[in-house]
Write a protein that holds these residues in place. Structure first.
Motif, PDB file in Angstrom:
ATOM      1  N   HIS A  47       0.768  -1.216   0.099  1.00  0.00           N
ATOM      2  CA  HIS A  47       0.061  -0.179  -0.117  1.00  0.00           C
ATOM      3  C   HIS A  47       0.745   1.246  -0.053  1.00  0.00           C
ATOM      4  O   HIS A  47       1.603   1.345   1.023  1.00  0.00           O
ATOM      5  CB  HIS A  47      -0.769  -0.074   1.230  1.00  0.00           C
ATOM      6  N   TYR A  69     -10.987  -9.003  -0.125  1.00  0.00           N
ATOM      7  CA  TYR A  69     -11.353  -7.754   0.613  1.00  0.00           C
ATOM      8  C   TYR A  69     -10.186  -7.897   2.094  1.00  0.00           C
ATOM      9  O   TYR A  69     -10.510  -8.871   2.898  1.00  0.00           O
ATOM     10  CB  TYR A  69     -12.692  -7.855   1.176  1.00  0.00           C
ATOM     11  N   HIS A  71      -8.465  -6.348   5.743  1.00  0.00           N
ATOM     12  CA  HIS A  71      -8.528  -5.647   6.885  1.00  0.00           C
ATOM     13  C   HIS A  71      -7.104  -5.370   7.439  1.00  0.00           C
ATOM     14  O   HIS A  71      -6.714  -6.345   7.659  1.00  0.00           O
ATOM     15  CB  HIS A  71      -9.646  -6.258   8.159  1.00  0.00           C
ATOM     16  N   ASN A  78     -12.348   1.837   8.025  1.00  0.00           N
ATOM     17  CA  ASN A  78     -12.615   2.483   6.897  1.00  0.00           C
ATOM     18  C   ASN A  78     -11.467   2.504   5.893  1.00  0.00           C
ATOM     19  O   ASN A  78     -11.577   3.034   4.817  1.00  0.00           O
ATOM     20  CB  ASN A  78     -12.877   4.003   6.943  1.00  0.00           C
ATOM     21  N   TRP A  79     -10.381   1.712   6.205  1.00  0.00           N
ATOM     22  CA  TRP A  79      -9.161   1.580   5.191  1.00  0.00           C
ATOM     23  C   TRP A  79      -9.156  -0.023   4.568  1.00  0.00           C
ATOM     24  O   TRP A  79      -8.443  -0.227   3.913  1.00  0.00           O
ATOM     25  CB  TRP A  79      -7.755   1.512   6.214  1.00  0.00           C
ATOM     26  N   ASP A  80     -10.292  -0.587   4.962  1.00  0.00           N
ATOM     27  CA  ASP A  80     -10.501  -2.100   4.369  1.00  0.00           C
ATOM     28  C   ASP A  80     -10.847  -1.662   2.867  1.00  0.00           C
ATOM     29  O   ASP A  80     -11.456  -0.854   2.368  1.00  0.00           O
ATOM     30  CB  ASP A  80     -11.688  -2.606   4.993  1.00  0.00           C
ATOM     31  N   GLU A  81     -10.405  -2.652   2.172  1.00  0.00           N
ATOM     32  CA  GLU A  81     -10.398  -2.575   0.729  1.00  0.00           C
ATOM     33  C   GLU A  81      -9.969  -3.588  -0.108  1.00  0.00           C
ATOM     34  O   GLU A  81      -9.691  -4.821   0.573  1.00  0.00           O
ATOM     35  CB  GLU A  81      -9.295  -1.455   0.157  1.00  0.00           C
ATOM     36  N   TRP A  82     -10.658  -3.812  -1.217  1.00  0.00           N
ATOM     37  CA  TRP A  82     -10.585  -4.984  -2.275  1.00  0.00           C
ATOM     38  C   TRP A  82      -9.217  -4.634  -2.853  1.00  0.00           C
ATOM     39  O   TRP A  82      -8.797  -3.749  -3.506  1.00  0.00           O
ATOM     40  CB  TRP A  82     -11.632  -5.055  -3.229  1.00  0.00           C
ATOM     41  N   VAL A  83      -8.439  -5.864  -2.901  1.00  0.00           N
ATOM     42  CA  VAL A  83      -7.281  -5.591  -3.610  1.00  0.00           C
ATOM     43  C   VAL A  83      -6.894  -7.116  -4.484  1.00  0.00           C
ATOM     44  O   VAL A  83      -7.482  -7.984  -4.456  1.00  0.00           O
ATOM     45  CB  VAL A  83      -6.031  -5.691  -2.558  1.00  0.00           C
ATOM     46  N   ASN A 135      -2.323   6.467   3.752  1.00  0.00           N
ATOM     47  CA  ASN A 135      -2.358   6.683   2.423  1.00  0.00           C
ATOM     48  C   ASN A 135      -1.358   7.964   1.987  1.00  0.00           C
ATOM     49  O   ASN A 135      -0.408   7.739   0.932  1.00  0.00           O
ATOM     50  CB  ASN A 135      -3.820   7.174   1.892  1.00  0.00           C
TER      51      ASN A 135
END
Length: 312
Positions: A47, A69, A71, A78-83, A135
């Motif tokens: 990241h 997805y 964590h 709110n930083w969880d995301e699909w990668v 980020n």
């Protein structure tokens, strides 16, 4: 009049053929067993140029690609995301060492370019949330108030080699070092005095400040994990770090110094003068690099023994 049974129309045949064709061309998604990563697995995720530890919470197959997805452990949801697979790595001992190396190199590069030490996720600045640096550095100190220390290229390489020797090769700096930090700082005082006759107050004030920062910062942020036990053993007799450690760890302090100095309440002109004096000290280290820095590190006994065993 008898009625004849209607025959199937060509349109009906075409519709059937289309359905059959569509069924034949539809690929079945692969099973979850074929996924490189699985739910609840701890992984490492790239990241913004850094590697973070995360947990896979969902697995999906989208557009002929595996998606996960994740964590980030220790971070808000709110930083969880699909990668995608390209951003994931297995959590192995080798990859953990790679994480330390990648993150430390990023740390060095960032400071060399902007004079700011990379703020690790666990650092909290005032009321800012700890995740705000994931980020980018939100709420960071304005650039005009940041001290920019230009570390010479040869010393930059020294930092990278130092990192690789400790984190990748499992080596340590043999202690106590000679010359140690105190001796190096004293040599610098002599050097400045002979070179341009600067008053003792000017140089000694900087030297005392560097020694004070070093003694306080070393056990907190200048050591790699594998060095901590060595530090505890070395200072157990009540010795200060600056009398035990040498140029290798002193140079690491300069990566962190910009982070410290932004909080010192001094006038801008004075800050610029301090910056110049610190750069001059770095040039002094560079000039004496072969005399101050180790060319080889040693392997600790416990590390040496462990290399003969297979990793679990």
């Amino acid at each position: 009049m008898g009625s004849s049974k209607p025959e199937p129309s060509d349109d009906s045949d075409d519709a059937t053929n289309m359905m059959d064709t569509h069924t034949e061309k539809t690929d079945c998604p692969p099973t979850l067993d074929s996924s490189p990563f699985e739910e609840n697995e701890k992984v490492m995720v790239f990241h913004s140029g850094l590697l973070y530890t995360a947990k896979v919470e969902k697995v999906d197959y989208q557009m002929n690609k595996w998606k996960y997805y994740v964590h980030y452990l220790g971070w808000k949801k709110n930083w969880d995301e699909w990668v995608g697979v390209d951003r994931l790595m297995k959590q192995t001992e080798e990859n953990i060492k790679k994480q330390q190396l990648v993150n430390h190199k990023q740390d060095i590069e960032k400071n060399l370019k902007s004079g700011r030490a990379h703020m690790k996720p666990k650092v909290v600045r005032g009321k800012k949330r700890k995740h705000e640096s994931l980020n980018k550095e939100k709420g960071s100190i304005p650039f005009e108030h940041v001290v920019n220390l230009q570390i010479p290229p040869t010393l930059k390489k020294q930092l990278v080699d130092d990192c690789e020797s400790i984190t990748h090769l499992g080596k340590l700096v043999k202690l106590p070092r000679s010359p140690n930090v105190v001796e190096i700082l004293n040599k610098y005082c002599d050097y400045r005095s002979k070179k341009d006759g600067l008053g003792a107050d000017s140089t000694e004030e900087i030297v005392k400040g560097l020694q004070c920062y070093f003694d306080k910062a070393l056990p907190v942020m200048l050591l790699y994990k594998s060095e901590r036990q060595q530090c505890e053993d070395a200072v157990a007799a009540g010795h200060s770090p600056s009398t035990i450690y040498g140029a290798e760890h002193l140079l690491r302090l300069f990566v962190k110094l910009p982070e410290f100095l932004v909080y010192i309440k001094i006038e801008e002109e004075t800050l610029k003068e301090l910056q110049q004096k610190l750069v001059e000290f770095l040039k002094f280290l560079q000039k004496n690099q072969s005399a101050f820095f180790l060319s080889t590190y040693h392997v600790a006994e416990d590390v040496e023994t462990s290399t003969n065993k297979q990793d679990d």
